[in-house]
Structure formats: structure tokens, C-alpha cells
Design a protein around this motif. Sequence first.
Motif, PDB file in Angstrom:
ATOM      1  N   LEU A 141       0.821  -1.212   0.000  1.00 50.51           N
ATOM      2  CA  LEU A 141       0.000   0.000   0.000  1.00 50.51           C
ATOM      3  C   LEU A 141       0.860   1.270   0.000  1.00 50.51           C
ATOM      4  N   LEU A 142       2.019   1.185   0.652  1.00 50.89           N
ATOM      5  CA  LEU A 142       2.933   2.320   0.686  1.00 50.89           C
ATOM      6  C   LEU A 142       3.836   2.381  -0.549  1.00 50.89           C
ATOM      7  N   ALA A 143       3.816   1.322  -1.357  1.00 51.87           N
ATOM      8  CA  ALA A 143       4.675   1.204  -2.546  1.00 51.87           C
ATOM      9  C   ALA A 143       6.156   1.279  -2.177  1.00 51.87           C
ATOM     10  N   HIS A 144       6.518   0.604  -1.065  1.00 51.95           N
ATOM     11  CA  HIS A 144       7.908   0.535  -0.627  1.00 51.95           C
ATOM     12  C   HIS A 144       8.489  -0.843  -0.946  1.00 51.95           C
ATOM     13  N   ASN A 145       9.824  -0.960  -0.835  1.00 58.66           N
ATOM     14  CA  ASN A 145      10.498  -2.249  -1.049  1.00 58.66           C
ATOM     15  C   ASN A 145      10.610  -3.037   0.245  1.00 58.66           C
ATOM     16  N   THR A 164      14.205  -9.711  -5.494  1.00 62.41           N
ATOM     17  CA  THR A 164      14.337  -9.457  -6.929  1.00 62.41           C
ATOM     18  C   THR A 164      13.540 -10.446  -7.758  1.00 62.41           C
ATOM     19  N   ASP A 165      13.240 -11.628  -7.192  1.00 62.79           N
ATOM     20  CA  ASP A 165      12.425 -12.610  -7.920  1.00 62.79           C
ATOM     21  C   ASP A 165      10.928 -12.370  -7.722  1.00 62.79           C
TER      22      ASP A 165
END
Length: 175
Positions: A141-145, A164-165
Motif C-alpha cells: 500500500l505504501l509502494a515501498h520495497n 528481486t524474484d
Amino acid sequence: MKTIITGKNYSPSEKLKETIEKKFEKLDKYFSNEITGNVMTIKEKGGYKVEATINAKGTIFRAEVKADDPYDAVDRVIEKLSSQMSKFKTKLQKKYKGQKDFMFADLPEFEDEQEEIHVVKKKRFELVPMTVDEAIIQMELLAHNFFVFLNIETDSVNVVYRRTDKDYGVLETSY
């Protein structure tokens, strides 16, 4: 340094294992015999991946390289590890001053200018108790990694992250 070699999706040949040990001997002069290096060779579609990790009593060196040839990947992993050590030579010498486990004085100087580490932003937030699934949803929802949270099931601070996968990972803390 002791080197542990493993394979994933195949068994590395004795020749490859000997090559890995020989290449890692180049890094021996920086560490005592008590330090362990772990090398995993992975056979993938279209080539090989070599992952190397050296856990040096509180400092972890890690490199990962994909290549068509496993021997090429090993060479490039050694280059990456050496470059990491050279880049942070001064800071490592300060951290391990007087310890016999590390001999970073022998490291070559890093070719590029040494960059100072600058923290450009600090953020403070309250840890919210939640499950791993809830933390992943919040991260998306925060569009973080990644997302830091208090794991309601283990009552410890955890971090969920996008790999990364495209799968997810969880880092669990302990002390």
C-alpha cells in the motif's frame, strides 16, 4: 579462512571446487583461519550464479554474480569482494584496530575517491504489532520495497521486503 562450497540444482565438479578454494586463498591474507567463507554455485536457466558470503565477526561481505560460465562467475565474485574490502578499508581498519582476526592493512587502496557516508534523511515511526501478511499488505500500500513492523506472533521487530524474484522475504531480529 575456511571455505564451504555448496551447489544448488546440481553438484559442482571437483575441478570447480578446487578453483573456488584456490581463488578464495587470495582473500586468506585478510582474515584469520577462524573466519568462514560460504560459496554457493547455482545452476539456472541460461547459466550459473555464484553467491559468496564471508561472515567476519560482525561484518558481512557478500557478492553475487550471474554468468554463462561458473568459472567466470567465481572470478567476478572474488573481484567484487576485494573491491568491497578496498572501498571500506579505512573504516574497517578503525573498526577492527588491534584484532588479530583481520589484516586489512594489506588491502590495496580503492581506485575511486573515498566517499563519506551521509545520512540524508531520518524517519521515526511507531512499531505497529501485525502479522507478516498484514505487513506485506501495508508495504504494498505504501509502494515501498521493505517495511519494519512488530511481529505479533514472535513479539520481535521484523522487516518484510520484496525480493528481486518478486517474492517476499522476512528478516527476523534477535539479541
